[in-house]
Design an enzyme around this catalytic site. Structure first.
Site: not given
Length: 153
Positions: A43, A45-47, A50
């Site tokens: 997803t 925002v998660c990308t 990280m």
């Protein structure tokens, strides 16, 4: 959900990361550890969250800190995702089985959704919880705020 309190002993864990290595909190005694939780891989925002860990790895190392990018995704999923988004150095541990057990231990497991909250938890050199912040799931955590907290501790 009962969020872990600052000053509490951080619950130990032993899980596999994206490189199929065992990641155990107790092996980092003497270092600070950032548990950077994201709800699900693949997803946007998660990308970005990280990638901010990977981009700032030298800053973390300068602050005697090990960043860990946690989610409830399976180990093979974390491995494929890390390759796809070019995370080469930061460890992305899997809290897949027992499903969300570590997130539950830290009080950030969302029972309704079956994922962790988006959160940053800083653990000090003596395995005590130093700082906890939970974010709205669509909000990218401010990496500079995290680095500021680490540099002031």
């Amino acid at each position: 959900m009962n969020l872990i309190a600052v000053g509490t002993n951080a619950p130990d864990f032993n899980v596999k990361d994206n490189k199929n290595q065992n990641i155990r909190l107790s092996t980092y005694k003497g270092k600070k550890v950032l548990l950077s939780w994201h709800p699900l891989a693949w997803t946007p925002v998660c990308t970005d969250q990280m990638r901010s860990l990977e981009t700032n790895l030298q800053n973390f190392q300068n602050l005697n800190t090990v960043p860990l990018g946690f989610s409830v995704d399976s180990q093979p999923c974390k491995e494929a995702w890390a390759t796809a988004i070019q995370i080469n150095n930061v460890s992305l541990p899997s809290d897949f089985w027992p499903h969300g057990k570590i997130a539950q231990d830290y009080g950030i497991f969302n029972e309704t959704e079956g994922v962790s909250e988006r959160a940053n938890i800083i653990i000090d050199e003596n395995s005590k919880v130093k700082w906890v912040k939970v974010y709205p799931s669509g909000q990218l955590p401010d990496i500079n705020e995290v680095l500021q907290v680490l540099s002031s501790s």
